[in-house]
Design a protein around this motif. Structure first.
Motif, PDB file in Angstrom:
ATOM      1  N   PHE A  91       0.828  -1.218   0.000  1.00  7.29           N
ATOM      2  CA  PHE A  91       0.000   0.000   0.000  1.00  7.29           C
ATOM      3  C   PHE A  91       0.863   1.269   0.000  1.00  7.29           C
ATOM      4  O   PHE A  91       0.454   2.297  -0.544  1.00  7.29           O
ATOM      5  N   PHE A  99      -5.948  -0.316  -9.043  1.00  5.44           N
ATOM      6  CA  PHE A  99      -6.358  -1.218  -7.965  1.00  5.44           C
ATOM      7  C   PHE A  99      -7.818  -0.979  -7.574  1.00  5.44           C
ATOM      8  O   PHE A  99      -8.593  -1.920  -7.403  1.00  5.44           O
ATOM      9  N   THR A 141     -16.048  -7.059  -7.429  1.00  2.85           N
ATOM     10  CA  THR A 141     -17.312  -6.994  -6.703  1.00  2.85           C
ATOM     11  C   THR A 141     -18.495  -7.133  -7.646  1.00  2.85           C
ATOM     12  O   THR A 141     -19.540  -7.651  -7.280  1.00  2.85           O
ATOM     13  N   GLY A 164     -12.183   1.773   4.422  1.00  5.55           N
ATOM     14  CA  GLY A 164     -11.379   1.148   3.361  1.00  5.55           C
ATOM     15  C   GLY A 164     -12.282   0.791   2.193  1.00  5.55           C
ATOM     16  O   GLY A 164     -12.122  -0.238   1.551  1.00  5.55           O
ATOM     17  N   GLY A 165     -13.225   1.690   1.906  1.00  4.13           N
ATOM     18  CA  GLY A 165     -14.281   1.399   0.917  1.00  4.13           C
ATOM     19  C   GLY A 165     -13.881   1.695  -0.514  1.00  4.13           C
ATOM     20  O   GLY A 165     -14.726   1.667  -1.400  1.00  4.13           O
ATOM     21  N   VAL A 179     -18.989  -0.676  -3.280  1.00  3.02           N
ATOM     22  CA  VAL A 179     -19.872  -1.433  -2.386  1.00  3.02           C
ATOM     23  C   VAL A 179     -20.935  -0.496  -1.821  1.00  3.02           C
ATOM     24  O   VAL A 179     -22.125  -0.831  -1.764  1.00  3.02           O
ATOM     25  N   TYR A 219      -9.234   9.182   5.029  1.00  2.00           N
ATOM     26  CA  TYR A 219      -8.966   8.751   6.418  1.00  2.00           C
ATOM     27  C   TYR A 219      -7.990   7.579   6.393  1.00  2.00           C
ATOM     28  O   TYR A 219      -8.110   6.683   5.555  1.00  2.00           O
ATOM     29  N   ASN A 220      -7.036   7.609   7.315  1.00  2.00           N
ATOM     30  CA  ASN A 220      -6.080   6.510   7.462  1.00  2.00           C
ATOM     31  C   ASN A 220      -6.522   5.663   8.650  1.00  2.00           C
ATOM     32  O   ASN A 220      -6.597   6.163   9.778  1.00  2.00           O
ATOM     33  N   PHE A 221      -6.830   4.389   8.392  1.00  3.91           N
ATOM     34  CA  PHE A 221      -7.390   3.598   9.499  1.00  3.91           C
ATOM     35  C   PHE A 221      -6.374   3.202  10.562  1.00  3.91           C
ATOM     36  O   PHE A 221      -6.706   2.499  11.509  1.00  3.91           O
ATOM     37  N   PHE A 222      -5.148   3.717  10.450  1.00  6.16           N
ATOM     38  CA  PHE A 222      -4.208   3.555  11.574  1.00  6.16           C
ATOM     39  C   PHE A 222      -4.291   4.755  12.515  1.00  6.16           C
ATOM     40  O   PHE A 222      -3.524   4.881  13.462  1.00  6.16           O
ATOM     41  N   HIS A 265     -13.164  -6.788   3.006  1.00 10.91           N
ATOM     42  CA  HIS A 265     -11.859  -7.134   2.437  1.00 10.91           C
ATOM     43  C   HIS A 265     -10.785  -6.140   2.863  1.00 10.91           C
ATOM     44  O   HIS A 265      -9.960  -5.717   2.059  1.00 10.91           O
ATOM     45  N   ASP A 303      -6.114  -7.950   4.377  1.00  8.56           N
ATOM     46  CA  ASP A 303      -4.901  -7.326   3.819  1.00  8.56           C
ATOM     47  C   ASP A 303      -3.789  -7.185   4.853  1.00  8.56           C
ATOM     48  O   ASP A 303      -2.711  -6.667   4.521  1.00  8.56           O
TER      49      ASP A 303
HETATM   50  C1  LIG Z   1      -8.795  -4.950  -0.743  1.00  9.70           C
HETATM   51  S1  LIG Z   1      -9.285  -3.303  -0.849  1.00  9.70           S
HETATM   52  C2  LIG Z   1     -10.996  -3.453  -0.405  1.00  9.70           C
HETATM   53  C3  LIG Z   1     -11.808  -2.358  -0.975  1.00  9.70           C
HETATM   54  C4  LIG Z   1     -13.304  -2.461  -0.684  1.00  9.70           C
HETATM   55  N1  LIG Z   1     -13.586  -2.422   0.736  1.00  9.70           N
HETATM   56  C5  LIG Z   1     -13.887  -3.719  -1.302  1.00  9.70           C
HETATM   57  O1  LIG Z   1     -14.454  -4.502  -0.562  1.00  9.70           O
HETATM   58  O2  LIG Z   1     -13.778  -3.922  -2.514  1.00  9.70           O
HETATM   59  C6  LIG Z   1      -8.567  -2.577   0.600  1.00  9.70           C
HETATM   60  C7  LIG Z   1      -8.779  -1.084   0.705  1.00  9.70           C
HETATM   61  O3  LIG Z   1      -8.118  -0.599   1.886  1.00  9.70           O
HETATM   62  C8  LIG Z   1      -7.574   0.667   1.576  1.00  9.70           C
HETATM   63  N2  LIG Z   1      -6.514   1.015   2.523  1.00  9.70           N
HETATM   64  C9  LIG Z   1      -5.262   0.492   2.608  1.00  9.70           C
HETATM   65  N3  LIG Z   1      -4.577   1.063   3.601  1.00  9.70           N
HETATM   66  C10 LIG Z   1      -5.414   1.973   4.155  1.00  9.70           C
HETATM   67  C11 LIG Z   1      -5.292   2.859   5.251  1.00  9.70           C
HETATM   68  N4  LIG Z   1      -4.151   2.929   5.965  1.00  9.70           N
HETATM   69  N5  LIG Z   1      -6.343   3.636   5.576  1.00  9.70           N
HETATM   70  C12 LIG Z   1      -7.503   3.568   4.863  1.00  9.70           C
HETATM   71  N6  LIG Z   1      -7.694   2.729   3.818  1.00  9.70           N
HETATM   72  C13 LIG Z   1      -6.652   1.946   3.472  1.00  9.70           C
HETATM   73  C14 LIG Z   1      -7.075   0.484   0.160  1.00  9.70           C
HETATM   74  O4  LIG Z   1      -6.837   1.719  -0.475  1.00  9.70           O
HETATM   75  C15 LIG Z   1      -8.185  -0.318  -0.467  1.00  9.70           C
HETATM   76  O5  LIG Z   1      -9.163   0.496  -1.026  1.00  9.70           O
END
Ligand SMILES: C[S@@+](CC[C@H](N)C(=O)[O-])C[C@H]1O[C@@H](n2cnc3c(N)ncnc32)[C@H](O)[C@@H]1O
Length: 441
Positions: free
Chosen positions: A225, A238, A246, A275-276, A281, A327-330, A345, A349
């Motif tokens: 990522f 990606f 989907t 992470g949408g 979706v 938004y960063n989910f960390f 999903h 990851d």
């Molecule tokens: C496998 S994709 C899944 C996308 C979507 N939820 C789906 O079901 O098709 C994982 C998603 O997590 C996002 N992601 C990765 N690291 C992230 C972070 N630190 N904060 C927010 N989103 C993040 C990616 O950009 C990606 O869109």
């Protein structure tokens, strides 16, 4: 009246005798008949790979019964084909076909061959070669291999025309091509790098770098990522690849999300899709569940920027109930009044340590009674699910291993992960299909 669907032969079981083989063949015929009749009754076209073939999602999204029969049919038909291929040939053939499917698919992707074939007319191999800037004799051999994979047709000797699949690759905003690009440019080098990663484990301390991807990009100190974040074109590809997965039916489809949980029962709910990605979706949730008040799609700022700049086609239909947020989910979850936090999903990851961090960032923002929904493959022990489902889930597991040192998980793994990360504050409520629900105590 619907009769029960004959169960597919379970993963790991084989067809050891004549009776079982013939039963399998009969069951395939019965399931094919049910799908054909089901489509006829609804006035829908039959599945076909020919030039005027039906849409890739030939069974309506919410027709759970026919979707299940189709999955079961594919599972059984593959087992029958494998069995009749035989012990001596199966692995040879699988490997030969896979390797050279990769050869031709990468050429198709790189030279964007579908674009060089007119939509409604045949064209000579020589003209396609000239248009693509490739030597005719080799391109002809490549095209003939693609034709064997149902990509293009040869309606008369020396001429090529579109098949349903090549037409599909041309249309649909090319998201099918983006999935091919993701698999061949990112997953393939990572898959090859995985062996070296196991032979010479990297010295990095971060678990997310212990994978084929890091080897493939030169023992990088950046995770998948991180690399994506630096390359906007890859980020876009990606996002569109995820949209394609989907929307293309089967195990990963929106249909399974919609039918594995009573979304309408949530009423006028506010959902955060963490992470949408580009909102694919969220758009379908809003479309199929009109009661929902709002879905807020969160993803990394560069992904959200792309989602806003290049909205997927259906966004316009639900725009008044859809929001995007970088938004960063960390970091701690900023939205505290949502009814549902959806992670589809996302956790697969990440290795456990990182997945736990993501969960710890959302739990304090959840009010009591709100829910966290996980949508993921669920791994079952060998022999407990049908071979098609098992293959899909275990293929996703390999994909996670090579790209991210992450993984798919069993039901027990999921419950443990959520319980440990939330300090016991999330109660497991239900698991159906690929949807798991946890409620904040
Ligand atoms: C496998 S994709 C899944 C996308 C979507 N939820 C789906 O079901 O098709 C994982 C998603 O997590 C996002 N992601 C990765 N690291 C992230 C972070 N630190 N904060 C927010 N989103 C993040 C990616 O950009 C990606 O869109």
């Amino acid at each position: 009246m619907a009769v029960s669907i004959p169960q597919p032969i379970k993963n790991g079981h084989s067809c050891a005798d004549a009776v079982r083989l013939l039963e399998l063949a009969k069951s395939i015929a019965a399931k094919a008949q049910e799908v054909v009749e089901g489509l006829q009754q609804q006035g829908l076209p039959q599945p076909s790979l020919g030039p005027d073939g039906s849409s890739p999602d030939f069974i309506p999204v919410l027709d759970t019964r026919l979707q299940e029969v189709r999955r079961s049919l594919v599972s059984d038909a593959r087992l029958l084909a494998d069995t009749f291929t035989g012990t001596r040939k199966l692995i040879d053939e699988q490997l030969q076909f896979s390797v050279h499917t990769i050869t031709v698919m990468r050429i198709l992707y790189t030279f964007n061959i579908p674009k060089h074939v007119p939509l409604d007319a045949a064209i000579s191999f020589a003209d396609v070669a000239q248009s693509c800037g490739l030597e005719e004799s080799r391109l002809t051999r490549i095209l003939r291999y693609l034709i064997l994979n149902h990509i293009f047709e040869e309606p008369e000797p020396g001429k090529i025309a579109h098949s349903a699949i090549s037409k599909f690759l041309l249309s649909n905003d090319a998201v099918g091509m983006d999935f091919i690009g993701h698999m061949l440019e990112e997953a393939l080098p990572s898959a090859i790098g995985q062996t070296d990663c196991l032979k010479n484990p990297p010295l990095h301390s971060s678990p997310v770098l212990d994978c084929g991807f890091a080897v493939a990009v030169g023992h990088s100190k950046s995770s998948y990522f991180d690399v994506m974040a630096q390359e906007p074109e890859r980020t876009k590809r990606f996002g569109r690849a995820m949209t394609h997965m989907t929307s293309s039916g089967g195990h990963n489809s929106i249909e399974r999300v919609l039918t594995s949980y009573d979304w309408a029962g949530l009423g006028h709910a506010k959902v955060v899709d963490v992470g949408g990605s580009v909102g694919h979706v969220a758009v379908d949730l809003l479309k199929y569940v009109p009661a929902l008040k709002k879905v807020i799609v969160q993803d990394l700022p560069e992904v959200i920027e792309d989602a806003r700049a290049n909205p997927i086609p259906q966004v316009a239909d639900v725009a008044d109930r859809l929001e995007f947020q970088g938004y960063n989910f960390f970091d701690p979850q900023p939205i505290q009044d949502a009814d549902v936090y959806l992670f589809r999903h996302v956790f697969h990851d990440w290795p456990n340590q990182k997945a736990e961090e993501i969960i710890r960032n959302v739990v304090p923002s959840m009010r009591s009674g709100s829910i966290l929904i996980v949508v993921e493959y669920i791994l079952y022990p060998t022999g407990e699910d049908d071979s098609y489902s098992a293959k899909m889930a275990r293929t996703a597991d390999m994909q996670m291993m090579v790209l991210l040192n992450a993984k798919e998980r069993s039901l027990t793994d999921w419950k443990e992960l959520l319980d440990i990360a939330s300090g016991g504050s999330l109660a497991f409520e239900q698991a159906k299909g690929n949807v798991l629900v946890f409620r904040k105590k």
